[in-house]
Write a protein that holds these residues in place. Structure first.
Motif, PDB file in Angstrom:
ATOM      1  N   ARG A  67       0.076  -5.746   1.299  1.00 40.30           N
ATOM      2  CA  ARG A  67       1.451  -4.625   2.206  1.00 40.30           C
ATOM      3  C   ARG A  67       2.095  -6.393   3.345  1.00 40.30           C
ATOM      4  O   ARG A  67       2.661  -6.023   3.413  1.00 40.30           O
ATOM      5  CB  ARG A  67       1.008  -4.001   3.204  1.00 40.30           C
ATOM      6  CG  ARG A  67       0.298  -2.592   2.786  1.00 40.30           C
ATOM      7  CD  ARG A  67      -0.379  -1.456   3.874  1.00 40.30           C
ATOM      8  NE  ARG A  67      -0.901  -1.852   4.770  1.00 40.30           N
ATOM      9  CZ  ARG A  67      -2.820  -1.752   4.310  1.00 40.30           C
ATOM     10  NH1 ARG A  67      -2.714  -0.671   3.224  1.00 40.30           N
ATOM     11  NH2 ARG A  67      -3.499  -1.229   5.034  1.00 40.30           N
ATOM     12  N   LEU A  68       1.031  -6.779   3.848  1.00 39.10           N
ATOM     13  CA  LEU A  68       2.063  -8.140   4.380  1.00 39.10           C
ATOM     14  C   LEU A  68       3.169  -8.240   3.554  1.00 39.10           C
ATOM     15  O   LEU A  68       3.868  -9.299   4.615  1.00 39.10           O
ATOM     16  CB  LEU A  68       0.624  -8.866   5.475  1.00 39.10           C
ATOM     17  CG  LEU A  68      -0.061  -7.914   6.399  1.00 39.10           C
ATOM     18  CD1 LEU A  68      -1.359  -9.083   6.880  1.00 39.10           C
ATOM     19  CD2 LEU A  68       1.022  -7.619   7.574  1.00 39.10           C
ATOM     20  N   LEU A  69       2.685  -9.206   2.431  1.00 41.49           N
ATOM     21  CA  LEU A  69       2.732  -9.865   2.015  1.00 41.49           C
ATOM     22  C   LEU A  69       4.066  -9.869   1.110  1.00 41.49           C
ATOM     23  O   LEU A  69       5.596  -9.605   0.844  1.00 41.49           O
ATOM     24  CB  LEU A  69       2.117 -10.628   0.879  1.00 41.49           C
ATOM     25  CG  LEU A  69       1.153 -11.480   0.422  1.00 41.49           C
ATOM     26  CD1 LEU A  69       0.411 -11.674  -0.618  1.00 41.49           C
ATOM     27  CD2 LEU A  69       1.699 -12.707   1.154  1.00 41.49           C
ATOM     28  N   VAL A  70       4.348  -8.062   1.041  1.00 43.85           N
ATOM     29  CA  VAL A  70       5.240  -7.112   0.672  1.00 43.85           C
ATOM     30  C   VAL A  70       6.702  -7.777   1.749  1.00 43.85           C
ATOM     31  O   VAL A  70       7.506  -7.593   1.450  1.00 43.85           O
ATOM     32  CB  VAL A  70       5.174  -6.361  -0.693  1.00 43.85           C
ATOM     33  CG1 VAL A  70       6.247  -5.723  -0.207  1.00 43.85           C
ATOM     34  CG2 VAL A  70       4.281  -6.176  -1.371  1.00 43.85           C
ATOM     35  N   SER A 102       7.830 -12.295  -5.781  1.00 38.32           N
ATOM     36  CA  SER A 102       9.177 -11.420  -5.815  1.00 38.32           C
ATOM     37  C   SER A 102       9.798 -11.615  -4.619  1.00 38.32           C
ATOM     38  O   SER A 102      10.916 -10.418  -4.733  1.00 38.32           O
ATOM     39  CB  SER A 102       9.133 -10.336  -6.671  1.00 38.32           C
ATOM     40  OG  SER A 102       7.148  -9.466  -6.261  1.00 38.32           O
ATOM     41  N   GLY A 103       9.682 -11.449  -3.440  1.00 38.56           N
ATOM     42  CA  GLY A 103      10.504 -11.855  -2.138  1.00 38.56           C
ATOM     43  C   GLY A 103      11.122 -12.904  -2.024  1.00 38.56           C
ATOM     44  O   GLY A 103      12.102 -12.150  -0.992  1.00 38.56           O
ATOM     45  N   ARG A 104      11.271 -13.110  -3.291  1.00 39.19           N
ATOM     46  CA  ARG A 104      12.137 -13.867  -2.813  1.00 39.19           C
ATOM     47  C   ARG A 104      13.433 -14.485  -2.651  1.00 39.19           C
ATOM     48  O   ARG A 104      13.916 -13.244  -3.571  1.00 39.19           O
ATOM     49  CB  ARG A 104      11.676 -15.653  -3.041  1.00 39.19           C
ATOM     50  CG  ARG A 104      12.093 -16.111  -4.944  1.00 39.19           C
ATOM     51  CD  ARG A 104      11.237 -16.852  -5.957  1.00 39.19           C
ATOM     52  NE  ARG A 104      12.311 -16.389  -7.161  1.00 39.19           N
ATOM     53  CZ  ARG A 104      11.717 -15.898  -8.149  1.00 39.19           C
ATOM     54  NH1 ARG A 104      11.267 -14.989  -8.176  1.00 39.19           N
ATOM     55  NH2 ARG A 104      12.767 -15.865  -9.007  1.00 39.19           N
ATOM     56  N   PRO A 105      14.422 -15.246  -1.892  1.00 40.90           N
ATOM     57  CA  PRO A 105      15.830 -15.144  -2.400  1.00 40.90           C
ATOM     58  C   PRO A 105      16.079 -15.121  -3.727  1.00 40.90           C
ATOM     59  O   PRO A 105      15.663 -15.919  -3.811  1.00 40.90           O
ATOM     60  CB  PRO A 105      16.929 -15.970  -1.402  1.00 40.90           C
ATOM     61  CG  PRO A 105      15.712 -16.536  -0.863  1.00 40.90           C
ATOM     62  CD  PRO A 105      13.912 -16.116  -1.616  1.00 40.90           C
TER      63      PRO A 105
END
Ligand code: TRP
Length: 331
Positions: A67-70, A102-105
């Motif tokens: 959850r924190l990573l997302v 997958s959270g990278r720009p």
């Protein structure tokens, strides 16, 4: 799909690592209280059982961290970009890595992803997760945290590295070993490099005991599997049913201790390690500790090793913290 070959020799086939296992078993089982090093929990079956533990409702570490990573991946990326190298220590099944990537720009990726794990099967799945990133080279290190990080960090000049050290793996080191481990990381890294540390927080005893001794018995199987590994790899003939899994919260030391308790007096013969020993009824083999931190203690341990804690995010529901650190310039 093809993967680059592991940067180090494959362990399962290597006699050298078998004899390392034998030497560690001999040394730790001869201690009082008797012990077995927890890193050997992660053979192929152990790694699968650990993945199953992460699915259990009572083991909340993995989901809290996810959850924190997302949620905070975009902020973490913006703090560390441009990034040359993303290094994960103890990558496990690679799901957290995939979520973080997958959270990278869009359009921005590290040049290289380096995966370090002592489990060959875990490395394979993590490499699969990382291979989804275009134009990024994935390098596998079948190695311990320290030697893998040293190889991943490299000698040649490079841009910034971010090290992911997640899953509360720091918690499996006692306080002086945790200081030594982070000091070792600092030695392998360069000023400006970053470390993302995931650590489980102190919480009520009842929650902690369920997390490490679940009603389905998966954690018990995970712990008992170490005995099966002694049978398979070192020619022992231990009856796993002669042992019981036990988790104890040691409040003073702030750790959950995992033990294998002998149900009766019995002899253990481990030819591959050249030892035979008699266990009394109720005597235990200590296989793992999982230290639980308070948020300010996490800042303390990273700062002592030469990092600055730049940001910390907590999951209040499960009691878990992610801390983003930067290696200071030595003075
Ligand atoms: N790093 C994990 C933790 O301390 C490892 C772990 C989870 C574990 N459950 C376990 C180790 C049970 C031994 C037994 O949370």
């Amino acid at each position: 799909m093809t993967y680059p070959p592991p940067a180090t020799a494959p362990a399962d086939s290597g006699d050298e690592l078998v004899s390392q296992f034998a030497a560690d078993v001999r040394r730790h089982l001869s201690k009082q209280p008797r012990q077995l090093p927890s890193r050997y929990l992660y053979d192929a079956l152990g790694s699968s059982l650990f993945d199953a533990i992460c699915e259990l409702p009572w083991y909340r570490v993995t989901r809290a961290e996810m959850r924190l990573l997302v949620r905070f991946a975009p902020r973490i990326w913006s703090a560390v970009l441009p990034l040359d190298r993303l290094i994960e220590l103890g990558a496990g099944d690679g799901r957290k890595l995939a979520a973080f990537l997958s959270g990278r720009p869009t359009g921005l990726a590290p040049q290289r992803v380096d995966l370090v794990d002592i489990s060959a099967s875990a490395l394979e799945s993590a490499a699969r997760a990382a291979s989804a990133v275009d134009r990024t080279r994935v390098v596998q290190h079948h190695a311990t945290y320290e030697s893998g990080l040293q190889a991943a960090s490299g000698e040649a000049p490079r841009g910034r590295a971010l090290v992911l050290f997640l899953g509360s793996n720091i918690g499996n080191f006692d306080p002086s070993a945790a200081d030594a481990l982070l000091g070792d990381f600092a030695q392998s890294l360069r000023p400006g490099d970053a470390l993302l540390l995931g650590a489980d927080l102190v919480k009520p005893e009842g929650e902690l005991l369920l997390a490490y001794d679940d009603p389905l018995g998966v954690t018990a199987a995970f712990n008992l599997n170490l005995l099966v590994r002694l049978n398979r790899e070192l020619g022992a003939d231990i009856d796993p049913a002669g042992f019981e899994h036990r988790a104890v919260w040691n409040e003073r030391r702030s750790r959950v201790e995992m033990h294998l308790v002998s149900r009766r007096e019995q002899e253990l013969r481990i030819p591959g390690a050249g030892i035979a020993l008699t266990l009394k009824a109720g005597e235990t083999i200590w296989t793992e500790s999982s230290y639980k931190y308070r948020p300010e203690q996490i800042r303390g341990v990273v700062e002592r090793a030469g990092f600055t804690a730049a940001a910390q995010w907590q999951d209040a529901r499960a009691g878990f913290a992610l801390t983003l650190c930067e290696l200071r310039r030595p003075h």
